[in-house]
Design a protein around this motif. Structure first.
Motif, PDB file in Angstrom:
ATOM      1  N   LEU A 132       0.851  -1.189   0.000  1.00 38.50           N
ATOM      2  CA  LEU A 132       0.000   0.000   0.000  1.00 38.50           C
ATOM      3  C   LEU A 132       0.884   1.234   0.000  1.00 38.50           C
ATOM      4  O   LEU A 132       1.747   1.387   0.875  1.00 38.50           O
ATOM      5  CB  LEU A 132      -0.896  -0.012   1.247  1.00 38.50           C
ATOM      6  N   ARG A 133       0.710   2.100  -0.989  1.00 38.16           N
ATOM      7  CA  ARG A 133       1.549   3.297  -1.097  1.00 38.16           C
ATOM      8  C   ARG A 133       0.880   4.542  -0.547  1.00 38.16           C
ATOM      9  O   ARG A 133       1.555   5.412   0.024  1.00 38.16           O
ATOM     10  CB  ARG A 133       1.938   3.534  -2.557  1.00 38.16           C
ATOM     11  N   SER A 134      -0.417   4.691  -0.731  1.00 36.52           N
ATOM     12  CA  SER A 134      -1.076   5.895  -0.235  1.00 36.52           C
ATOM     13  C   SER A 134      -2.577   5.675  -0.150  1.00 36.52           C
ATOM     14  O   SER A 134      -3.130   4.802  -0.838  1.00 36.52           O
ATOM     15  CB  SER A 134      -0.780   7.092  -1.141  1.00 36.52           C
ATOM     16  N   VAL A 135      -3.208   6.470   0.688  1.00 38.19           N
ATOM     17  CA  VAL A 135      -4.665   6.507   0.800  1.00 38.19           C
ATOM     18  C   VAL A 135      -5.064   7.978   0.870  1.00 38.19           C
ATOM     19  O   VAL A 135      -4.468   8.752   1.631  1.00 38.19           O
ATOM     20  CB  VAL A 135      -5.169   5.767   2.058  1.00 38.19           C
ATOM     21  N   SER A 136      -6.049   8.353   0.092  1.00 32.21           N
ATOM     22  CA  SER A 136      -6.466   9.757   0.085  1.00 32.21           C
ATOM     23  C   SER A 136      -7.384  10.045   1.271  1.00 32.21           C
ATOM     24  O   SER A 136      -7.895   9.135   1.930  1.00 32.21           O
ATOM     25  CB  SER A 136      -7.199  10.087  -1.216  1.00 32.21           C
ATOM     26  N   GLY A 137      -7.628  11.317   1.460  1.00 34.91           N
ATOM     27  CA  GLY A 137      -8.707  11.710   2.348  1.00 34.91           C
ATOM     28  C   GLY A 137     -10.040  11.443   1.676  1.00 34.91           C
ATOM     29  O   GLY A 137     -10.091  10.985   0.529  1.00 34.91           O
ATOM     30  N   PRO A 138     -11.143  11.710   2.334  1.00 32.44           N
ATOM     31  CA  PRO A 138     -12.464  11.489   1.727  1.00 32.44           C
ATOM     32  C   PRO A 138     -12.640  12.302   0.444  1.00 32.44           C
ATOM     33  O   PRO A 138     -12.252  13.473   0.390  1.00 32.44           O
ATOM     34  CB  PRO A 138     -13.430  11.960   2.824  1.00 32.44           C
ATOM     35  N   LYS A 139     -13.191  11.648  -0.580  1.00 37.25           N
ATOM     36  CA  LYS A 139     -13.424  12.297  -1.873  1.00 37.25           C
ATOM     37  C   LYS A 139     -14.831  11.948  -2.349  1.00 37.25           C
ATOM     38  O   LYS A 139     -15.367  10.882  -2.020  1.00 37.25           O
ATOM     39  CB  LYS A 139     -12.422  11.781  -2.925  1.00 37.25           C
ATOM     40  N   THR A 140     -15.403  12.824  -3.153  1.00 38.96           N
ATOM     41  CA  THR A 140     -16.696  12.545  -3.781  1.00 38.96           C
ATOM     42  C   THR A 140     -16.538  12.662  -5.290  1.00 38.96           C
ATOM     43  O   THR A 140     -16.009  13.655  -5.796  1.00 38.96           O
ATOM     44  CB  THR A 140     -17.772  13.516  -3.283  1.00 38.96           C
ATOM     45  N   THR A 141     -16.974  11.623  -6.004  1.00 36.74           N
ATOM     46  CA  THR A 141     -16.986  11.643  -7.467  1.00 36.74           C
ATOM     47  C   THR A 141     -18.420  11.376  -7.917  1.00 36.74           C
ATOM     48  O   THR A 141     -19.321  11.223  -7.089  1.00 36.74           O
ATOM     49  CB  THR A 141     -16.060  10.559  -8.053  1.00 36.74           C
ATOM     50  N   LYS A 142     -18.603  11.246  -9.227  1.00 39.24           N
ATOM     51  CA  LYS A 142     -19.952  10.973  -9.731  1.00 39.24           C
ATOM     52  C   LYS A 142     -20.451   9.591  -9.295  1.00 39.24           C
ATOM     53  O   LYS A 142     -21.643   9.322  -9.324  1.00 39.24           O
ATOM     54  CB  LYS A 142     -19.977  11.097 -11.256  1.00 39.24           C
ATOM     55  N   LEU A 143     -19.531   8.726  -8.905  1.00 34.26           N
ATOM     56  CA  LEU A 143     -19.936   7.395  -8.463  1.00 34.26           C
ATOM     57  C   LEU A 143     -20.437   7.397  -7.025  1.00 34.26           C
ATOM     58  O   LEU A 143     -21.328   6.625  -6.665  1.00 34.26           O
ATOM     59  CB  LEU A 143     -18.755   6.412  -8.580  1.00 34.26           C
ATOM     60  N   GLY A 144     -19.833   8.230  -6.204  1.00 32.54           N
ATOM     61  CA  GLY A 144     -20.202   8.249  -4.796  1.00 32.54           C
ATOM     62  C   GLY A 144     -19.071   8.830  -3.973  1.00 32.54           C
ATOM     63  O   GLY A 144     -18.150   9.463  -4.507  1.00 32.54           O
ATOM     64  N   SER A 145     -19.145   8.597  -2.682  1.00 30.99           N
ATOM     65  CA  SER A 145     -18.141   9.150  -1.768  1.00 30.99           C
ATOM     66  C   SER A 145     -17.274   8.037  -1.211  1.00 30.99           C
ATOM     67  O   SER A 145     -17.777   6.970  -0.838  1.00 30.99           O
ATOM     68  CB  SER A 145     -18.823   9.900  -0.624  1.00 30.99           C
ATOM     69  N   GLY A 146     -15.982   8.309  -1.135  1.00 26.87           N
ATOM     70  CA  GLY A 146     -15.074   7.279  -0.634  1.00 26.87           C
ATOM     71  C   GLY A 146     -13.656   7.766  -0.605  1.00 26.87           C
ATOM     72  O   GLY A 146     -13.394   8.942  -0.349  1.00 26.87           O
ATOM     73  N   ARG A 147     -12.733   6.867  -0.904  1.00 26.10           N
ATOM     74  CA  ARG A 147     -11.304   7.194  -0.877  1.00 26.10           C
ATOM     75  C   ARG A 147     -10.594   6.524  -2.045  1.00 26.10           C
ATOM     76  O   ARG A 147     -10.964   5.433  -2.463  1.00 26.10           O
ATOM     77  CB  ARG A 147     -10.650   6.699   0.425  1.00 26.10           C
ATOM     78  N   PHE A 148      -9.551   7.195  -2.519  1.00 25.74           N
ATOM     79  CA  PHE A 148      -8.639   6.596  -3.485  1.00 25.74           C
ATOM     80  C   PHE A 148      -7.473   5.971  -2.729  1.00 25.74           C
ATOM     81  O   PHE A 148      -7.085   6.452  -1.659  1.00 25.74           O
ATOM     82  CB  PHE A 148      -8.087   7.658  -4.442  1.00 25.74           C
ATOM     83  N   TRP A 149      -6.925   4.923  -3.318  1.00 24.18           N
ATOM     84  CA  TRP A 149      -5.700   4.350  -2.760  1.00 24.18           C
ATOM     85  C   TRP A 149      -4.818   3.808  -3.883  1.00 24.18           C
ATOM     86  O   TRP A 149      -5.295   3.506  -4.973  1.00 24.18           O
ATOM     87  CB  TRP A 149      -5.998   3.246  -1.744  1.00 24.18           C
ATOM     88  N   VAL A 150      -3.532   3.754  -3.611  1.00 23.70           N
ATOM     89  CA  VAL A 150      -2.553   3.243  -4.581  1.00 23.70           C
ATOM     90  C   VAL A 150      -1.860   2.025  -3.992  1.00 23.70           C
ATOM     91  O   VAL A 150      -1.355   2.076  -2.860  1.00 23.70           O
ATOM     92  CB  VAL A 150      -1.504   4.319  -4.944  1.00 23.70           C
ATOM     93  N   ILE A 151      -1.874   0.949  -4.759  1.00 23.97           N
ATOM     94  CA  ILE A 151      -1.261  -0.308  -4.328  1.00 23.97           C
ATOM     95  C   ILE A 151      -0.260  -0.748  -5.397  1.00 23.97           C
ATOM     96  O   ILE A 151      -0.601  -0.814  -6.583  1.00 23.97           O
ATOM     97  CB  ILE A 151      -2.326  -1.405  -4.138  1.00 23.97           C
ATOM     98  N   ASP A 152       0.966  -1.004  -4.994  1.00 21.10           N
ATOM     99  CA  ASP A 152       1.981  -1.540  -5.899  1.00 21.10           C
ATOM    100  C   ASP A 152       2.096  -3.050  -5.699  1.00 21.10           C
ATOM    101  O   ASP A 152       1.944  -3.552  -4.570  1.00 21.10           O
ATOM    102  CB  ASP A 152       3.355  -0.917  -5.613  1.00 21.10           C
ATOM    103  N   ILE A 153       2.402  -3.726  -6.777  1.00 21.88           N
ATOM    104  CA  ILE A 153       2.625  -5.179  -6.720  1.00 21.88           C
ATOM    105  C   ILE A 153       3.917  -5.487  -7.462  1.00 21.88           C
ATOM    106  O   ILE A 153       4.091  -5.069  -8.605  1.00 21.88           O
ATOM    107  CB  ILE A 153       1.481  -5.964  -7.383  1.00 21.88           C
ATOM    108  N   GLU A 154       4.797  -6.202  -6.788  1.00 29.06           N
ATOM    109  CA  GLU A 154       6.067  -6.601  -7.392  1.00 29.06           C
ATOM    110  C   GLU A 154       5.996  -8.088  -7.707  1.00 29.06           C
ATOM    111  O   GLU A 154       5.641  -8.883  -6.834  1.00 29.06           O
ATOM    112  CB  GLU A 154       7.196  -6.321  -6.400  1.00 29.06           C
ATOM    113  N   TYR A 155       6.329  -8.443  -8.926  1.00 29.13           N
ATOM    114  CA  TYR A 155       6.229  -9.835  -9.375  1.00 29.13           C
ATOM    115  C   TYR A 155       7.631 -10.403  -9.641  1.00 29.13           C
ATOM    116  O   TYR A 155       8.448  -9.759 -10.312  1.00 29.13           O
ATOM    117  CB  TYR A 155       5.424  -9.936 -10.668  1.00 29.13           C
ATOM    118  N   LEU A 156       7.877 -11.601  -9.156  1.00 27.24           N
ATOM    119  CA  LEU A 156       9.147 -12.296  -9.362  1.00 27.24           C
ATOM    120  C   LEU A 156       8.868 -13.674  -9.949  1.00 27.24           C
ATOM    121  O   LEU A 156       7.789 -14.243  -9.744  1.00 27.24           O
ATOM    122  CB  LEU A 156       9.894 -12.473  -8.034  1.00 27.24           C
TER     123      LEU A 156
END
Lengths: 184, 165
Positions: A132-156
């Motif tokens: 998990l790299r980041s999580v935003s504060g509360p946000k509202t878009t046309k879909l609804g209210s929630g949070r954005f987050w960024v997840i990295d995945i490393e594959y070997l």
């Protein structure tokens, strides 16, 4: 919908802050990379690249067959069901953990980055870890209210060679007027 | 059969465009793509879930399948020697059955790195239009793809420090 993220640790629960930049779910796939399954992606996208269909081309360019590069995540995606599994098996567990933690029933992916390194080959056994790299504060878009987050995945691969890095931006949300519902 | 004549780096210039690719999207397109990428989430095969739970118009193309469509479009242009190093895409709207989706692209950069690898940067746009939906930009993609700098060059032969995506 706007895909925006930020590290807003000041308004995040301590348990979420503690997860940022920490590798989670380090595991290996339960099955080998197989050429037959790659054909499903080629068929789904009507991709006639001879690198994947013609052994002579594969021998010439890549010393034998390789998996379709953008199928990277496919080789770590669990079976929908397997003996002993409890409930639906999901690929990006950190994403579903965040949905549950913030009680956000719905989610979509908004951004995806793929960085491709050593080709994946039939017979490989892929492993990964999710960060998990980041999580935003509360946000509202046309879909609804929630949070954005960024997840990295490393594959070997099974030789611990880096085959790729992937990054997803997800938006977990609750639809306007929705005050209940189970996480999906 | 041998690998067909590739796009060579010296022949590529900034502002070059790539021919459009248009695909008619059906429910099978969406479901086949989702299952091919082992994505079992119901919004990619279950109309009621997509419309009633997610609140969208229909089932829609999933993320890994969009990546595979971008790859197909790019390597249709490069030929089999083209090797994608990096791809980032932002999904602004969904692609639904009934849509005609069109890929288009412009070259935004062309450089040879210090290892001698020839890179081309592309901006790819995925637009869609449906019978009840106006034309819209669904996804924008920035891709970095290695192409041969000479007829004998093969970007797939690069490993380790010689591959810098």
């Amino acid at each position: 919908m706007t895909a925006e993220t930020e590290t807003a640790e000041h308004d995040l629960p301590d348990d979420i802050v503690a997860l940022i930049d920490v590798p989670q779910y380090e595991r290996a796939a339960t099955f080998d990379v197989e050429r037959g399954y790659s054909y499903n992606t080629l068929a789904a996208t009507q991709n006639g690249n001879p690198l994947f269909w013609d052994d002579e081309v594969a021998d010439e360019l890549t010393n034998g067959p390789i998996a379709v590069p953008t199928t990277l995540s496919l080789w770590m995606r669990p079976h929908f069901w397997e003996p002993g599994a409890d409930g639906e098996q999901v690929a990006l567990q950190v994403h579903f953990d965040l949905k549950a933690r913030f009680d956000l029933p719905e989610a979509v992916m908004t951004d995806n980055t793929l960085i491709l390194h050593e080709p994946v080959r039939p017979g490989d056994r892929i492993s990964h870890r999710q960060v998990l790299r980041s999580v935003s504060g509360p946000k509202t878009t046309k879909l609804g209210s929630g949070r954005f987050w960024v997840i990295d995945i490393e594959y070997l691969n099974q030789r611990d060679e880096l085959v790729g890095v992937e990054s997803y931006t997800g938006f977990g949300y609750r639809r306007a007027g929705d005050t209940g519902g189970d996480a999906s | 059969m041998t690998a067909s004549a590739p796009v060579l780096h010296p022949t590529v210039a900034v502002d070059d465009t790539i021919d459009d690719l248009t695909i008619e999207v059906t429910p099978t397109t969406v479901v086949l793509g989702a299952l091919a990428s082992r994505d079992w989430r119901p919004m990619h095969h279950d109309f009621k879930f997509a419309t009633e739970r997610n609140g969208v118009a229909d089932i829609f193309l999933n993320t890994p399948n969009q990546a595979a469509w971008f790859e197909r479009y790019i390597t249709d242009w490069t030929g089999p020697r083209g090797r994608i190093g990096r791809m980032t895409f932002r999904m602004r709207d969904s692609v639904f059955p009934g849509d005609a989706m069109t890929f288009s692209a412009t070259v935004t950069g062309a450089e040879v790195d210090e290892t001698g690898c020839g890179w081309v940067d592309l901006d790819v746009t995925l637009r869609a239009v449906g019978p009840d939906r106006p034309e819209r930009v669904c996804s924008t993609c920035s891709a970095r793809v290695a192409v041969p700098v000479t007829a004998d060059d093969n970007p797939w032969s690069r490993r380790g420090d010689d591959w810098r995506p």
